[in-house]
Scaffold this active site. Structure first.
Site: not given
Length: 298
Positions: A81, A92, A206
């Site tokens: 990734e 994040d 995911y």
């Protein structure tokens, strides 16, 4: 594509050449097997699970980032990734935020990411999934970015802040067929939405082991095995689990019930710790090798 048409004319045969429109990148790629799909097919044949590594593209700079990609591939990572650095990475944690900041300060951009992919593809065939927010892709041009990234050698994209349900009602976002679109499913995703995401999934799913931002956890959730089993009931798409995996023991545990293990912040943290070391790639290899071996042995 060139088409020839022969037309009798008196005693002479005349050949007229007509040029038809070239097919789009997306159409050309549709005739080719996606590297993500091929990788999971080979892994199933070998009864192995996938190790998926995340890094920020251009961290700490272009040349070192390319070396890191080579190292991850050579060490046995099945899929990489590649994060596109963005100034406002709201999903994040601090580790990946700082990685994006280092990359941006080194001169990385969406166009340089395309260059990085091209450089990687000169020597390596490991599937690449772009991990990004919508803003950089939209600023580049949604369809243009997909086409350029695919032509450079990217295989998939995970758009963190573009829910598939929103993309479906905006015609502008329907022209991204050159790449597999990877979907996120969280522990809090409602059953109806989870089914919709699973049924429309491409490449792999995911599955988040926990809620929250990246790098905020030290271990996967104890309930993730149940979550994976529930997703598996509604799709045959491979399921990879990420968030909170930092040790070979955790990787082996997750690989016991998922199709793949995703390690991101732990890898990025290792790059951060050695960003100024000319041997950063080798030190990263020493870190990821036990994780990869544990995943493949599960």
């Amino acid at each position: 594509m060139i088409r020839a048409r022969i037309i009798p004319k008196r005693d002479v045969t005349e050949v007229r050449i007509g040029l038809s429109p070239l097919p789009s990148i997306a159409k050309l790629l549709s005739f080719m097997a996606n590297r993500i799909d091929t990788t999971f097919t080979h892994l199933r044949e070998q009864d192995r699970k996938a190790f998926v590594a995340y890094v920020a593209g251009g961290d700490p700079n272009f040349d070192r980032s390319l070396e890191i990609l080579h190292t991850l591939s050579d060490a046995g990572a099945d899929i990489i990734e590649l994060g596109i650095p963005f100034s406002d990475p709201m999903a994040d944690g601090i580790v990946n935020q700082l990685a994006a900041d280092r990359a941006l300060k080194s001169g990385m951009s969406s166009h340089r990411i395309i260059d990085l992919i091209k450089a990687f593809r000169k020597t390596h065939d490991t599937p690449l999934v772009l991990f990004t927010y919508l803003n950089p892709v939209y600023a580049y041009g949604f369809e243009a970015f997909h086409n350029d990234a695919a032509a450079a050698g990217a295989d998939g994209i995970l758009l963190l802040d573009l829910p598939p349900s929103q993309a479906a009602v905006n015609p502008e976002f329907l022209h991204g067929k050159a790449l597999h679109h990877i979907h996120l499913i969280a522990p809090t995703t409602p059953p109806a939405r989870r089914q919709s995401l699973a049924e429309s999934s491409q490449g792999f799913i995911y599955a988040l082991s926990r809620t929250g931002v990246t790098g905020a956890h030290s271990a996967p959730s104890e309930s993730i095995a149940t979550q994976v089993a529930e997703i598996r009931e509604i799709t045959k798409t491979p399921i990879c689990v990420g968030f909170g995996i930092t040790t070979p023991e955790q990787a082996a545990q997750v690989a016991g019930y998922a199709d793949g293990v995703i390690v991101g912040s732990a890898i990025v943290r290792k790059i951060q710790e050695n960003a100024n070391d000319p041997n950063v790639a080798q030190k990263l290899r020493e870190f990821v090798t036990p994780l990869i071996k544990a995943t493949h042995a599960a």
